[in-house]
Design a protein around this motif. Sequence first.
Motif, PDB file in Angstrom:
ATOM      1  N   GLY A   1      22.291  -4.865 -25.201  1.00 35.33           N
ATOM      2  CA  GLY A   1      23.594  -5.392 -25.596  1.00 35.33           C
ATOM      3  C   GLY A   1      23.493  -6.302 -26.787  1.00 35.33           C
ATOM      4  N   PHE A   2      24.595  -6.991 -27.079  1.00 35.80           N
ATOM      5  CA  PHE A   2      24.601  -7.899 -28.220  1.00 35.80           C
ATOM      6  C   PHE A   2      25.452  -9.121 -27.895  1.00 35.80           C
ATOM      7  N   VAL A   3      25.189 -10.207 -28.628  1.00 35.48           N
ATOM      8  CA  VAL A   3      25.976 -11.437 -28.565  1.00 35.48           C
ATOM      9  C   VAL A   3      26.388 -11.795 -29.992  1.00 35.48           C
ATOM     10  N   TRP A   4      27.678 -12.066 -30.170  1.00 32.86           N
ATOM     11  CA  TRP A   4      28.193 -12.416 -31.490  1.00 32.86           C
ATOM     12  C   TRP A   4      28.955 -13.721 -31.373  1.00 32.86           C
ATOM     13  N   GLU A   5      28.515 -14.746 -32.083  1.00 34.09           N
ATOM     14  CA  GLU A   5      29.170 -16.046 -32.096  1.00 34.09           C
ATOM     15  C   GLU A   5      29.561 -16.367 -33.527  1.00 34.09           C
ATOM     16  N   THR A   6      30.873 -16.594 -33.733  1.00 30.72           N
ATOM     17  CA  THR A   6      31.360 -16.825 -35.091  1.00 30.72           C
ATOM     18  C   THR A   6      32.596 -17.715 -35.030  1.00 30.72           C
ATOM     19  N   GLU A   7      33.186 -17.993 -36.174  1.00 33.34           N
ATOM     20  CA  GLU A   7      34.412 -18.782 -36.258  1.00 33.34           C
ATOM     21  C   GLU A   7      35.350 -18.143 -37.269  1.00 33.34           C
ATOM     22  N   PHE A   8      36.626 -18.147 -36.929  1.00 36.41           N
ATOM     23  CA  PHE A   8      37.664 -17.722 -37.855  1.00 36.41           C
ATOM     24  C   PHE A   8      38.498 -18.955 -38.184  1.00 36.41           C
ATOM     25  N   GLY A   9      38.150 -19.588 -39.279  1.00 40.15           N
ATOM     26  CA  GLY A   9      38.755 -20.867 -39.586  1.00 40.15           C
ATOM     27  C   GLY A   9      38.276 -21.903 -38.584  1.00 40.15           C
ATOM     28  N   ASP A  10      39.191 -22.495 -37.844  1.00 38.49           N
ATOM     29  CA  ASP A  10      38.839 -23.474 -36.821  1.00 38.49           C
ATOM     30  C   ASP A  10      38.819 -22.862 -35.420  1.00 38.49           C
ATOM     31  N   VAL A  11      38.880 -21.546 -35.353  1.00 39.57           N
ATOM     32  CA  VAL A  11      38.931 -20.866 -34.051  1.00 39.57           C
ATOM     33  C   VAL A  11      37.566 -20.236 -33.757  1.00 39.57           C
ATOM     34  N   PRO A  12      36.818 -20.775 -32.804  1.00 34.89           N
ATOM     35  CA  PRO A  12      35.521 -20.167 -32.453  1.00 34.89           C
ATOM     36  C   PRO A  12      35.721 -18.920 -31.596  1.00 34.89           C
ATOM     37  N   LEU A  13      34.785 -18.005 -31.733  1.00 32.59           N
ATOM     38  CA  LEU A  13      34.836 -16.762 -30.961  1.00 32.59           C
ATOM     39  C   LEU A  13      33.427 -16.385 -30.522  1.00 32.59           C
ATOM     40  N   SER A  14      33.298 -16.050 -29.240  1.00 30.23           N
ATOM     41  CA  SER A  14      32.021 -15.589 -28.698  1.00 30.23           C
ATOM     42  C   SER A  14      32.268 -14.294 -27.939  1.00 30.23           C
ATOM     43  N   VAL A  15      31.500 -13.259 -28.291  1.00 30.80           N
ATOM     44  CA  VAL A  15      31.643 -11.944 -27.657  1.00 30.80           C
ATOM     45  C   VAL A  15      30.264 -11.442 -27.249  1.00 30.80           C
ATOM     46  N   SER A  16      30.146 -11.008 -26.012  1.00 25.57           N
ATOM     47  CA  SER A  16      28.907 -10.356 -25.573  1.00 25.57           C
ATOM     48  C   SER A  16      29.264  -9.069 -24.864  1.00 25.57           C
ATOM     49  N   LEU A  17      28.508  -8.028 -25.166  1.00 26.08           N
ATOM     50  CA  LEU A  17      28.710  -6.713 -24.567  1.00 26.08           C
ATOM     51  C   LEU A  17      27.347  -6.196 -24.131  1.00 26.08           C
ATOM     52  N   ASP A  18      27.217  -5.855 -22.841  1.00 24.43           N
ATOM     53  CA  ASP A  18      25.929  -5.422 -22.302  1.00 24.43           C
ATOM     54  C   ASP A  18      26.092  -4.150 -21.484  1.00 24.43           C
ATOM     55  N   TYR A  19      25.153  -3.254 -21.687  1.00 26.55           N
ATOM     56  CA  TYR A  19      25.041  -2.038 -20.867  1.00 26.55           C
ATOM     57  C   TYR A  19      23.835  -2.203 -19.954  1.00 26.55           C
ATOM     58  N   TYR A  20      23.977  -1.800 -18.700  1.00 28.56           N
ATOM     59  CA  TYR A  20      22.859  -1.869 -17.764  1.00 28.56           C
ATOM     60  C   TYR A  20      22.740  -0.572 -16.972  1.00 28.56           C
ATOM     61  N   ASP A  21      21.537  -0.290 -16.553  1.00 28.95           N
ATOM     62  CA  ASP A  21      21.257   0.873 -15.705  1.00 28.95           C
ATOM     63  C   ASP A  21      20.204   0.447 -14.692  1.00 28.95           C
ATOM     64  N   ILE A  22      20.592   0.362 -13.421  1.00 35.07           N
ATOM     65  CA  ILE A  22      19.701  -0.064 -12.343  1.00 35.07           C
ATOM     66  C   ILE A  22      19.490   1.103 -11.391  1.00 35.07           C
ATOM     67  N   GLU A  23      18.262   1.470 -11.181  1.00 36.29           N
ATOM     68  CA  GLU A  23      17.938   2.530 -10.227  1.00 36.29           C
ATOM     69  C   GLU A  23      16.914   2.004  -9.234  1.00 36.29           C
ATOM     70  N   ILE A  24      17.288   2.004  -7.954  1.00 37.66           N
ATOM     71  CA  ILE A  24      16.426   1.496  -6.881  1.00 37.66           C
ATOM     72  C   ILE A  24      15.831   2.680  -6.140  1.00 37.66           C
ATOM     73  N   GLN A  25      14.511   2.774  -6.151  1.00 40.71           N
ATOM     74  CA  GLN A  25      13.801   3.813  -5.423  1.00 40.71           C
ATOM     75  C   GLN A  25      13.410   3.290  -4.042  1.00 40.71           C
ATOM     76  N   ASP A  26      13.489   4.173  -3.038  1.00 43.40           N
ATOM     77  CA  ASP A  26      13.106   3.818  -1.657  1.00 43.40           C
ATOM     78  C   ASP A  26      13.893   2.621  -1.151  1.00 43.40           C
ATOM     79  N   TYR A  27      15.193   2.583  -1.453  1.00 44.34           N
ATOM     80  CA  TYR A  27      15.983   1.423  -1.040  1.00 44.34           C
ATOM     81  C   TYR A  27      16.094   1.385   0.485  1.00 44.34           C
TER      82      TYR A  27
END
Length: 618
Positions: free
Chosen positions: A372-398
């Motif tokens: 994934g990614f994390v983006w931290e920036t500002e638009f004038g005096d307005v801060p913005l933080s965006v994070s987007l993550d993909y995950y894939d979990i596979e449990i064997q012999d659960y």
Amino acid sequence: TGALAADPLGFGNVGIQDINGDGVFDANDAFTSTARRRTLELGPRTGIFDTDYWQYVLGVRGSLPGDASNWNYDVSYQRGESDFVETRDGFTNLTNLAAGINTVSATECISVTGTVTEAPCTPINVFGPVGSITDQQRADGYFIAIASDIRKATQAIYHASIDGSFEQIKLPTADSGLAVAFGIERMELTASSSPDECLKLAPASCQGGAGGNRLPVNGAYSSDEFFVEAALPLIQGRDGFENVDLELGFRSSDFDVQGSTESWKAGVSWEIFDGFRVRFMQQQAVRVANVGELFRPVTTGLDNATFDPCSIGNPNPPQPGTDLYDRCIQTGMLPTQVGVVPDIISGQINVFSGTNPNALPSPEEADTTTIGFVWETEFGDVPLSVSLDYYDIEIQDYIDTPSGQEALDTCYVLGDPICLAGVVRIGGSMGETGTGVPAYYTNFERFQAEGIDLVVNTSFDLGNIGELSLSLNAHKYLTNEFLTTPLSSVVDCNGIYGTSCDPVPEFRSTLRGQWVRGDYDASLLWRHIGAMDAQANEADALFSAFRTVDANNYFDLTFGYTWNDTVRFSLLIANIADEDPPILGNETGSTSFNSGNTFPSLFDTMGRVYSASVKLSF
């Protein structure tokens, strides 16, 4: 009346008692039968859960002396204990209920010796309509059973670690050196369960309708572990490569019950330019069976099932010479019973659950990929933080136990010989006390969850009015499925609910808006739960209104005031629109989640709720 010798259906006169020995079933004889009735007049079934928990941590941390001053140490001891008491009320007292049913008149009961007695005698009419059980019988409490279970768990952790950096070990493309942390841990865990005599009464406890009995559990295990983590800067201060770091980790654990396990992680974090970072991580995690999964005695309980392949409910009755017919016979059915006995009642059957000491579940292993990614920036005096993550979990012999239906399918569809050998039928049926199918803790093939997480945060300065912040958290499942055995079919639970699928919305999100001005604050939270559908193989058996669940939305409002930075007062109004939960019917989905004809762990069932709190900070 009829001659006992006549037995055209081959049931062997199950339950008939020829008391006078004349070979004829008449008014002087008796028979046993299962009485199925909801005793609504005795009041609701309730459960009270009381938990007490405490924990403390003692330790020291600091820097090593001399030339090693850039190295830190941390030594600690942690101990916690949890005491949990469950009290169940409103269930029928099976022993007293049987005595009250076994009557010869309105005032005379039959004692255990077979003689007629007048006192103590409290006849009860379970064959009449609602109201035939009187208010006085409820008030007396003679036919109501109260049961309790006390559970305790303790955990002790001994920890010692050192962390620091080797500045002399660094790459030419980086300004910082290798950072490492390593240490040892010892964990000691105990857990126990102490049900009262009512719950221990085999095979179905003294509480009618509560399922099987419980037996005491008392187990413990410990582990000795070694771990090491490292972070190595690869590139720093270059165009397009502000910071590129390599992260590694390894842990070795030795359990006194389950043996040795190993887990690890490896990942890369790449800050392309200031404020924008891409991250990738690959991990392997291990979980050993807990105390309940390792030491629980085998008991009888209720679990979800919808279809007995050997019953009259099978639209294609088993025919002689087929594998299914032979398997029905192998589990104790007579030829005249196959395809004739009643199907499953109320969507539940008895299962024999617990730990098979000859086949303990082995550790389960999870492979996890995240990117994934994390983006931290500002638009004038307005801060913005965006994070987007993909995950894939596979449990064997659960590690898990099969549901009642999965156990039936393992026995009769897959023909597992161990499962078939453990089936118990009475009169060919699966609906009597003492019947059941084996459903022990075991290792299944795999479980996979795949999805996307989105987090967005921003805020606005409103001047004298205060500050407004917005926070969005959203999750979407791409995959949620499991496979129990190599011969089974993959069960897709994404956006699905059913006896095999816990309710899993494909999409969920929360959006919070918070206003702060000095010591005052207020926030509005929007909780969104996506739509779901019933399992395809179960939907046709449900009432049409129970086959789908529309999206649900809840709004919560909070007001707060902080005094002198030490005391915070807050008022919460949850579900301010007083939204009702969806009604899904008694037999929809798993009874682990279906309570009161809905899913209370997912949806709000209390309507609008007000709560106030005070928090002290020292």
